[in-house]
Enzyme design. Structure first.
Site, PDB file in Angstrom:
ATOM      1  N   GLU A 143      47.658  46.663  46.639  1.00  0.00           N
ATOM      2  CA  GLU A 143      46.920  45.783  45.740  1.00  0.00           C
ATOM      3  C   GLU A 143      45.993  44.848  46.515  1.00  0.00           C
ATOM      4  O   GLU A 143      44.921  44.483  46.033  1.00  0.00           O
ATOM      5  CB  GLU A 143      47.898  44.971  44.882  1.00  0.00           C
ATOM      6  CG  GLU A 143      48.669  45.784  43.854  1.00  0.00           C
ATOM      7  CD  GLU A 143      47.797  46.268  42.718  1.00  0.00           C
ATOM      8  OE1 GLU A 143      46.790  46.969  42.970  1.00  0.00           O
ATOM      9  OE2 GLU A 143      48.129  45.958  41.557  1.00  0.00           O
ATOM     10  N   THR A 195      38.582  44.396  39.755  1.00  0.00           N
ATOM     11  CA  THR A 195      39.566  43.318  39.752  1.00  0.00           C
ATOM     12  C   THR A 195      39.085  42.132  40.578  1.00  0.00           C
ATOM     13  O   THR A 195      39.246  40.971  40.188  1.00  0.00           O
ATOM     14  CB  THR A 195      40.914  43.831  40.292  1.00  0.00           C
ATOM     15  OG1 THR A 195      41.355  44.918  39.480  1.00  0.00           O
ATOM     16  CG2 THR A 195      41.963  42.733  40.267  1.00  0.00           C
TER      17      THR A 195
END
Length: 321
Positions: A143, A195
């Site tokens: 991530e 993101t």
């Protein structure tokens, strides 16, 4: 779990073995729970196959159309595996084949599915040497590659299944939550919201009155899940901090939300950082009506979109071979 080593016999046993998994999409934040709440869904999912390699390190082979990086350090699954391998005393190698069915940038945990799926499958190949919490910790490195931040609200439900609460990142503290039967309607307009970009527009300071309201909604949502209280769940699906900013990136977000609730949805909002939108319903019939409303809005805008009607995935990553 430091210093885990493989014996020569164990390494020989691994040769030629491979494991295939389905790694599910996830919905992060659950409206009010930015970076602390998330749940896994039954579909879509990535298909991944990992095997022991004669070569040390990680070899990545893409079997989809997205042309993602194959250098392990630059690939979310590769970064997660490298973090795992740092805690093995003796060097080994993996070959990872990825067929992504979850489009990158869709807002339903595409990067998390790859990172989590890779370490869960590798752990099975290694004889379950690491705990689920260890696996979350490794996958968070993926991530960081995707967004610049180690967050676990997609990773944890992908690995644990169901709904998860991330009480703390440092130290890592994951709380699996009970949830009543819920149907999930998802629409993914075919635009990309990165993101990192969606995080970049967020306010760094909030007013105390807004924070108090948000805390109440998070507590109410968790209580509603635990008590099977659909009305409380619906009342608590409100975000006064993140959604008002991020929703400007998603065409006709407010219209979809209004029409979905008018169709009977309990509520919902942005899935992760968007652009996907999710809505929760008590039954499949309502979820299908919500899906039709979602389609109608984007059909009017002539905007290509994909929809899913699914349920919460209580298993997480699934072994299929």
């Amino acid at each position: 779990m430091k210093g885990t080593s493989l014996s020569g016999v164990e390494r020989d046993a691994l040769r030629g073995r491979s494991i295939t998994i389905h790694s599910p999409a996830t919905v992060a934040n659950m409206v009010c729970g930015f970076d602390v709440l998330g749940f896994a869904v039954q579909e879509p999912y990535d298909i991944m196959r990992i095997g022991f390699s004669e070569n040390k390190g990680v070899t990545i082979i893409n079997e989809d159309e997205y042309d993602l990086p194959t250098k392990p350090e630059d690939n979310v699954a590769g970064a997660a595996l490298l973090a795992m391998m740092e805690e093995l005393e003796e060097g080994i190698g993996f070959e990872l084949r990825i067929n992504k069915q979850i489009k990158p940038g869709s807002g339903v945990g595409s990067s998390a599915a790859s990172a989590a799926g890779a370490v869960v499958a590798a752990n099975r190949l290694l004889g379950e040497r690491f705990t689920k919490e260890d696996l979350v910790r490794f996958a968070m490195n993926g991530e960081k590659v995707a967004s610049g931040v180690k967050h676990a609200d997609n990773i944890a439900p992908c690995i644990y299944g169901g709904v998860t609460l991330i009480r703390s990142i440092f130290p890592l503290d994951i709380v699996p939550l009970h949830a009543p039967p819920l149907y999930v309607s998802i629409v993914h307009p075919q635009i990309e919201v990165r993101t990192s970009d969606a995080r970049g527009i967020l306010k760094q300071q909030v007013q105390l009155k807004d924070a108090i309201r948000q805390w109440g909604n998070i507590a109410g949502l968790v209580a509603g899940l635990l008590k099977n209280d659909y009305a409380l769940i619906g009342r608590s699906l409100e975000d006064v901090l993140i959604e008002p900013v991020r929703s400007i990136l998603i065409p006709d977000f407010e219209e979809i939300k209004k029409r979905s609730k008018d169709a009977g949805a309990l509520g919902g909002g942005i899935s992760g950082s968007g652009p996907s939108i999710f809505m929760l319903s008590k039954d499949e019939q309502t979820a299908r009506l919500v899906e039709q409303e979602m389609k109608a809005v984007y059909a009017r805008l002539l905007l290509d979109h994909h929809t899913y009607v699914t349920t919460i995935n209580m298993e997480g990553v699934k072994f299929i071979g």
